[in-house]
Write an enzyme that holds these catalytic residues in place. Structure first.
Site, PDB file in Angstrom:
ATOM      1  N   GLY A   1     -26.585  -0.508 -13.001  1.00 10.60           N
ATOM      2  CA  GLY A   1     -26.730  -1.971 -13.025  1.00 10.60           C
ATOM      3  C   GLY A   1     -28.179  -2.397 -12.974  1.00 10.60           C
ATOM      4  O   GLY A   1     -28.558  -3.264 -12.188  1.00 10.60           O
ATOM      5  N   ALA A   2     -28.975  -1.794 -13.866  1.00 10.83           N
ATOM      6  CA  ALA A   2     -30.434  -1.993 -13.786  1.00 10.83           C
ATOM      7  C   ALA A   2     -30.934  -3.147 -14.648  1.00 10.83           C
ATOM      8  O   ALA A   2     -32.136  -3.353 -14.762  1.00 10.83           O
ATOM      9  CB  ALA A   2     -31.136  -0.699 -14.195  1.00 10.83           C
TER      10      ALA A   2
ATOM     11  N   ALA B   1     -13.281  -6.517   0.305  1.00 14.83           N
ATOM     12  CA  ALA B   1     -12.567  -5.249   0.506  1.00 14.83           C
ATOM     13  C   ALA B   1     -13.260  -4.116  -0.247  1.00 14.83           C
ATOM     14  O   ALA B   1     -13.401  -2.999   0.255  1.00 14.83           O
ATOM     15  CB  ALA B   1     -11.121  -5.388   0.041  1.00 14.83           C
ATOM     16  N   SER B   2     -13.728  -4.424  -1.470  1.00 11.83           N
ATOM     17  CA  SER B   2     -14.384  -3.378  -2.278  1.00 11.83           C
ATOM     18  C   SER B   2     -15.668  -2.899  -1.598  1.00 11.83           C
ATOM     19  O   SER B   2     -16.010  -1.724  -1.655  1.00 11.83           O
ATOM     20  CB  SER B   2     -14.683  -3.886  -3.689  1.00 11.83           C
ATOM     21  OG  SER B   2     -15.767  -4.809  -3.689  1.00 11.83           O
ATOM     22  N   LYS B   3     -16.373  -3.828  -0.953  1.00 10.12           N
ATOM     23  CA  LYS B   3     -17.642  -3.466  -0.315  1.00 10.12           C
ATOM     24  C   LYS B   3     -17.403  -2.765   1.024  1.00 10.12           C
ATOM     25  O   LYS B   3     -18.195  -1.904   1.430  1.00 10.12           O
ATOM     26  CB  LYS B   3     -18.515  -4.712  -0.139  1.00 10.12           C
ATOM     27  CG  LYS B   3     -19.011  -5.280  -1.472  1.00 10.12           C
ATOM     28  CD  LYS B   3     -19.882  -4.289  -2.217  1.00 10.12           C
ATOM     29  CE  LYS B   3     -20.542  -4.873  -3.444  1.00 10.12           C
ATOM     30  NZ  LYS B   3     -21.402  -3.913  -4.149  1.00 10.12           N
TER      31      LYS B   3
ATOM     32  N   TYR C   1     -13.673  -8.734  -3.390  1.00 15.52           N
ATOM     33  CA  TYR C   1     -15.052  -8.240  -3.312  1.00 15.52           C
ATOM     34  C   TYR C   1     -15.334  -7.689  -1.907  1.00 15.52           C
ATOM     35  O   TYR C   1     -15.887  -6.600  -1.762  1.00 15.52           O
ATOM     36  CB  TYR C   1     -16.008  -9.401  -3.639  1.00 15.52           C
ATOM     37  CG  TYR C   1     -17.484  -9.075  -3.576  1.00 15.52           C
ATOM     38  CD1 TYR C   1     -18.127  -8.466  -4.649  1.00 15.52           C
ATOM     39  CD2 TYR C   1     -18.246  -9.388  -2.456  1.00 15.52           C
ATOM     40  CE1 TYR C   1     -19.479  -8.178  -4.600  1.00 15.52           C
ATOM     41  CE2 TYR C   1     -19.605  -9.106  -2.402  1.00 15.52           C
ATOM     42  CZ  TYR C   1     -20.220  -8.505  -3.476  1.00 15.52           C
ATOM     43  OH  TYR C   1     -21.569  -8.218  -3.427  1.00 15.52           O
TER      44      TYR C   1
ATOM     45  N   ILE D   1     -28.721 -12.889  -1.845  1.00 18.77           N
ATOM     46  CA  ILE D   1     -29.948 -12.572  -2.579  1.00 18.77           C
ATOM     47  C   ILE D   1     -29.952 -13.420  -3.864  1.00 18.77           C
ATOM     48  O   ILE D   1     -28.908 -13.592  -4.504  1.00 18.77           O
ATOM     49  CB  ILE D   1     -29.996 -11.059  -2.941  1.00 18.77           C
ATOM     50  CG1 ILE D   1     -29.771 -10.172  -1.699  1.00 18.77           C
ATOM     51  CG2 ILE D   1     -31.305 -10.711  -3.649  1.00 18.77           C
ATOM     52  CD1 ILE D   1     -30.808 -10.265  -0.609  1.00 18.77           C
TER      53      ILE D   1
ATOM     54  N   SER E   1     -22.611  -4.695   0.887  1.00 22.56           N
ATOM     55  CA  SER E   1     -22.867  -6.124   1.140  1.00 22.56           C
ATOM     56  C   SER E   1     -22.475  -6.426   2.576  1.00 22.56           C
ATOM     57  O   SER E   1     -21.589  -5.748   3.137  1.00 22.56           O
ATOM     58  CB  SER E   1     -22.017  -6.961   0.183  1.00 22.56           C
ATOM     59  OG  SER E   1     -22.012  -8.308   0.592  1.00 22.56           O
TER      60      SER E   1
HETATM   61  N1  NAP Z   1     -26.858 -11.017  -5.069  1.00 21.59           N
HETATM   62  C1  NAP Z   1     -26.363 -10.963  -3.855  1.00 21.59           C
HETATM   63  O1  NAP Z   1     -26.389 -11.965  -3.094  1.00 21.59           O
HETATM   64  C2  NAP Z   1     -25.775  -9.689  -3.325  1.00 21.59           C
HETATM   65  C3  NAP Z   1     -25.460  -9.625  -1.965  1.00 21.59           C
HETATM   66  C4  NAP Z   1     -24.917  -8.471  -1.460  1.00 21.59           C
HETATM   67  C5  NAP Z   1     -24.688  -7.383  -2.293  1.00 21.59           C
HETATM   68  N2  NAP Z   1     -24.998  -7.470  -3.611  1.00 21.59           N
HETATM   69  C6  NAP Z   1     -24.729  -6.298  -4.436  1.00 21.59           C
HETATM   70  O2  NAP Z   1     -25.912  -5.870  -5.062  1.00 21.59           O
HETATM   71  C7  NAP Z   1     -25.606  -5.248  -6.318  1.00 21.59           C
HETATM   72  C8  NAP Z   1     -26.448  -5.903  -7.411  1.00 21.59           C
HETATM   73  O3  NAP Z   1     -26.130  -7.270  -7.435  1.00 21.59           O
HETATM   74  P1  NAP Z   1     -26.948  -8.377  -8.259  1.00 21.59           P
HETATM   75  O4  NAP Z   1     -26.834  -9.629  -7.497  1.00 21.59           O
HETATM   76  O5  NAP Z   1     -28.266  -7.837  -8.659  1.00 21.59           O
HETATM   77  O6  NAP Z   1     -25.958  -8.495  -9.513  1.00 21.59           O
HETATM   78  P2  NAP Z   1     -26.185  -8.946 -11.030  1.00 21.59           P
HETATM   79  O7  NAP Z   1     -27.522  -9.561 -11.219  1.00 21.59           O
HETATM   80  O8  NAP Z   1     -24.970  -9.738 -11.371  1.00 21.59           O
HETATM   81  O9  NAP Z   1     -26.147  -7.535 -11.797  1.00 21.59           O
HETATM   82  C9  NAP Z   1     -24.987  -6.779 -11.830  1.00 21.59           C
HETATM   83  C10 NAP Z   1     -25.234  -5.489 -12.595  1.00 21.59           C
HETATM   84  O10 NAP Z   1     -24.016  -4.744 -12.612  1.00 21.59           O
HETATM   85  C11 NAP Z   1     -23.793  -4.277 -13.933  1.00 21.59           C
HETATM   86  N3  NAP Z   1     -22.352  -4.210 -14.247  1.00 21.59           N
HETATM   87  C12 NAP Z   1     -21.434  -5.198 -14.146  1.00 21.59           C
HETATM   88  N4  NAP Z   1     -20.237  -4.770 -14.609  1.00 21.59           N
HETATM   89  C13 NAP Z   1     -20.415  -3.489 -15.030  1.00 21.59           C
HETATM   90  C14 NAP Z   1     -19.570  -2.523 -15.642  1.00 21.59           C
HETATM   91  N5  NAP Z   1     -18.284  -2.762 -15.942  1.00 21.59           N
HETATM   92  N6  NAP Z   1     -20.105  -1.302 -15.918  1.00 21.59           N
HETATM   93  C15 NAP Z   1     -21.380  -1.043 -15.662  1.00 21.59           C
HETATM   94  N7  NAP Z   1     -22.240  -1.915 -15.106  1.00 21.59           N
HETATM   95  C16 NAP Z   1     -21.763  -3.140 -14.804  1.00 21.59           C
HETATM   96  C17 NAP Z   1     -24.468  -5.288 -14.862  1.00 21.59           C
HETATM   97  O11 NAP Z   1     -24.812  -4.623 -16.084  1.00 21.59           O
HETATM   98  P3  NAP Z   1     -24.826  -5.389 -17.538  1.00 21.59           P
HETATM   99  O12 NAP Z   1     -25.412  -6.752 -17.277  1.00 21.59           O
HETATM  100  O13 NAP Z   1     -25.712  -4.557 -18.398  1.00 21.59           O
HETATM  101  O14 NAP Z   1     -23.429  -5.448 -18.038  1.00 21.59           O
HETATM  102  C18 NAP Z   1     -25.666  -5.728 -14.039  1.00 21.59           C
HETATM  103  O15 NAP Z   1     -26.774  -4.919 -14.328  1.00 21.59           O
HETATM  104  C19 NAP Z   1     -24.102  -5.435  -6.514  1.00 21.59           C
HETATM  105  O16 NAP Z   1     -23.417  -4.277  -6.121  1.00 21.59           O
HETATM  106  C20 NAP Z   1     -23.759  -6.574  -5.579  1.00 21.59           C
HETATM  107  O17 NAP Z   1     -22.425  -6.555  -5.165  1.00 21.59           O
HETATM  108  C21 NAP Z   1     -25.535  -8.597  -4.145  1.00 21.59           C
END
Ligand code: NAP
Length: 244
Positions: free
Chosen positions: A9-10, A155-157, A153, A185, A139
């Site tokens: 997810g980069a 539950a998954s985390k 979500y 974030i 999370s």
């Molecule tokens: N933002 C927050 O407040 C927050 C808080 C706690 C935890 N987190 C966790 O931090 C991590 C990153 O979150 P973020 O906020 O940076 O999310 P984001 O900006 O929405 O990015 C999500 C990433 O996951 C990839 N992804 C989604 N579905 C996919 C699939 N089917 N196969 C492969 N890759 C997939 C996307 O890739 P593509 O775009 O290339 O499809 C994207 O790079 C996540 O695990 C999230 O649950 C986030």
């Protein structure tokens, strides 16, 4: 040779910052699914800055076949993966009344099962090599910040935290496995939140603000470094402090 790090997810948010922060020090592999444009942009930026190749790998993490194909391509290029950052994740927020089995399963597939499959396949190789590090981006929703709109979500985390403990035990003493639990974030994941909701959530945070992706990436950088060599099977909150 630099250590090889796979970041899932980069293409946006936290994952992109992790790649950027690690790029000077590691051989970073950029995983994406749908966002080819961002993956390519990131690759080109890094290649211009560091004058070496950065590879991008497409994979829909809900498909084990695609995971296997991605790993095959990676192992064609590199003898091993030293560090795995399970960062990719999705959230499908809906009213509790509208929660469906399909959405729940999709969320589990990406947030819990894909990290399991990657950690199993790569982790066993790490154990064979007697070296490896796995970071799971969970999370605070997986611990104590629960919402009925994100019951799947959450539950998954929570599952991902359980996975960390299990993996840390099974892959010991060679592989360190830790969880990072970010709070709110500023990323695309939260782009649809109303300003009223954001203001209300801010009141629950001791630092009174949402975090920056870089503030999570810095913790990843520390946790995979030798400075964190005795940190294992831990849950690190990066949430600005929860008010009690
Ligand atoms: N933002 C927050 O407040 C927050 C808080 C706690 C935890 N987190 C966790 O931090 C991590 C990153 O979150 P973020 O906020 O940076 O999310 P984001 O900006 O929405 O990015 C999500 C990433 O996951 C990839 N992804 C989604 N579905 C996919 C699939 N089917 N196969 C492969 N890759 C997939 C996307 O890739 P593509 O775009 O290339 O499809 C994207 O790079 C996540 O695990 C999230 O649950 C986030």
């Amino acid at each position: 040779m630099k250590e090889v790090v796979l970041v899932t997810g980069a293409t946006s948010g936290i994952g992109r910052e992790i790649v950027k922060i690690l790029a000077p020090f590691y051989e970073v592999l950029i995983h994406y699914n749908q966002n080819y444009v961002e993956a390519l942009k990131l690759k080109e930026q890094l290649e211009t800055t560091y004058h070496r190749k950065f590879l991008i790998f497409k994979c829909d993490l809900s498909s084990e076949k695609e995971i296997d194909f991605m790993l095959e391509r990676i192992y064609n290029e590199y003898p091993k993966i030293d560090i795995l950052i399970n960062n990719a994740g999705i959230a499908i927020d809906t009213l509790f009344e509208d929660k469906s089995k399909e959405n729940f399963m999709k969320t589990l597939e990406i947030n819990t099962i894909a990290p399991f499959l990657l950690s199993k396949k790569i982790g066993l190789e790490m154990r064979k090599n007697q070296y490896g590090i796995i970071i799971n981006i969970s999370s605070t929703n997986g611990i104590d910040t629960l919402y009925p709109e994100s019951i799947d979500y959450d539950a998954s985390k929570a599952g991902l935290i359980s996975l960390t403990t299990n993996l840390a035990n099974y892959l010991a003493p060679y592989v360190r496995v830790n969880t990072i639990c970010p709070g709110w974030i500023k990323t695309d994941m939260n782009k649809n939140l109303s300003s009223e909701f954001i203001a209300n959530e801010r009141k629950k945070i001791l630092l009174a603000r949402f975090g920056e992706p870089k503030e999570v990436a810095e913790v990843v950088k520390f946790l995979i470094s030798a400075k964190a060599s005795y940190i294992n099977n831990s849950i690190i909150r990066v949430d600005g402090g929860k008010k009690c």
